[in-house]
Design a protein around this motif. Structure first.
Motif, PDB file in Angstrom:
ATOM      1  N   ASN A  30       0.417   4.024  -2.904  1.00  8.99           N
ATOM      2  CA  ASN A  30       0.040   5.387  -2.535  1.00  8.99           C
ATOM      3  C   ASN A  30       1.173   6.397  -2.671  1.00  8.99           C
ATOM      4  OD1 ASN A  30      -2.684   4.769  -1.816  1.00  8.99           O
ATOM      5  ND2 ASN A  30      -1.928   3.819   0.053  1.00  8.99           N
ATOM      6  N   ALA A  74      -6.870   2.909  -6.807  1.00  4.44           N
ATOM      7  CA  ALA A  74      -6.101   4.113  -6.502  1.00  4.44           C
ATOM      8  C   ALA A  74      -5.852   4.949  -7.753  1.00  4.44           C
ATOM      9  CB  ALA A  74      -4.776   3.741  -5.854  1.00  4.44           C
ATOM     10  N   ASP A  91       0.819  -1.210   0.000  1.00  2.83           N
ATOM     11  CA  ASP A  91       0.000   0.000   0.000  1.00  2.83           C
ATOM     12  C   ASP A  91       0.856   1.265   0.000  1.00  2.83           C
ATOM     13  OD1 ASP A  91      -2.552  -1.158  -0.102  1.00  2.83           O
ATOM     14  OD2 ASP A  91      -2.488  -1.620   2.037  1.00  2.83           O
TER      15      ASP A  91
END
Length: 326
Positions: free
Chosen positions: A63, A89, A59
């Motif tokens: 991100n 995302a 993650d």
């Protein structure tokens, strides 16, 4: 997207030469981050390949605002999970083959791509390699006439770590991780390319068995399949022969001749017609995924189209599922 800035989730063996270095060699592309659950291995990879950032958390990579495209190179059991996270995302995904463990997981991935509009591409790089494009060109030019049938044969001896009194676990032969065995891993390449050249396979049946008992997955598969064009095919895959019986050969038999080639181990194409025999020698490039990665970067920049997508990639899984009755 001006510059495609890649992050790799799962910087294992496949990324060392086949794919990883290519991201920095393709125009308008760079590798900016890598992730592996083992922090020491992630850091080592980043240092050796001059990658500025590394993570031990997926993650965190997804991100990272400096990452705008994600390459998922983990074993198949986490392909769907990571690809879906990245697409949600808003980041395009390039995922290793086989696309997932089964057709259902592939469809889940494609559904998210359709919902979000985020591209999903698959590493069936033979669709861009000069060796295989030459085979497609020969078929398209009808050098051997209409294709009547296809014959695939792949015999390999067991890997050293799969035999002996204390065999080591290999994720490729653990169905919970890979979806199947060596057939699932390697035949995905074969069926994807067969459809790329000859069109959709409308039906596939087979027998999959474990004969040697070296691991849980099947180690021998026999298959029959039929293309929508009317051509038919037969295939055999055995992973427990001795090295003298090792063979990797595929034949396209047409109304005017035959094309013989190897999927994995040789760079030669043999064309036999009434006019005689012609041989082609077309070596693979240093980084075999580079030609496909270049096309993917062009697509993400709005300059071209990748021949391998989530929709085409899922087809191989569906065929494997049919043959092995999963």
């Amino acid at each position: 997207m001006d510059q495609v800035k890649w992050g790799i989730i799962g910087c294992g063996d496949v990324t060392e030469v086949k794919s990883g270095p290519a991201f920095n060699k393709v125009p308008n592309s760079s590798l900016v981050a890598v992730m592996r659950r083992d922090a020491a291995k992630a850091a080592d990879y980043a240092q050796r390949h001059n990658v500025p950032t590394w993570y031990d958390d997926a993650d965190a990579l997804i991100n990272d605002p400096n990452v705008n495209a994600v390459y998922v190179a983990t074993p198949p059991d986490t392909h769907a999970e990571y690809a879906i996270r990245a697409m949600r995302a808003g980041k395009p995904v390039y995922v290793e083959k086989p696309m997932a463990r089964n057709a259902a997981e592939c469809e889940a991935m494609n559904q998210v791509s359709r919902e979000t509009g985020v591209p999903l591409l698959v590493a069936f790089y033979r669709r861009a390699l000069p060796y295989f494009l030459k085979i497609k060109e020969l078929v398209d030019q009808e050098v051997i006439g209409d294709i009547r049938y296809v014959r695939v044969q792949l015999n390999w001896q067991p890997y050293a770590e799969e035999v002996g009194e204390n065999p080591k676990p290999r994720w490729r032969v653990d169905p919970e991780i890979s979806g199947g065995g060596h057939f699932h891993d390697l035949a995905s390449h074969q069926f994807d390319f067969l459809e790329y050249v000859l069109g959709p396979i409308k039906i596939a049946t087979g027998i999959a068995r474990n004969q040697a008992g070296l691991y849980q997955a099947d180690d021998i598969v026999m298959a029959n399949f039929e293309f929508e064009s009317g051509a038919v095919g037969v295939g055999s895959w055995c992973y427990t022969v001795n090295k003298e019986q090792r063979i990797d050969q595929t034949e396209f038999i047409g109304s005017k001749g035959k094309i013989s080639f190897s999927f994995f181990e040789a760079y030669f194409i043999k064309v036999e017609t009434a006019e005689g025999t012609v041989n082609y020698a077309i070596p693979f490039p240093e980084h075999v995924q580079q030609p496909l990665i270049e096309l993917i970067v062009q697509e993400l920049r709005g300059e071209g189209k990748s021949p391998s997508t989530g929709e085409t990639g899922a087809r191989a899984n569906a065929i494997l599922d049919q043959i092995t009755a999963r």
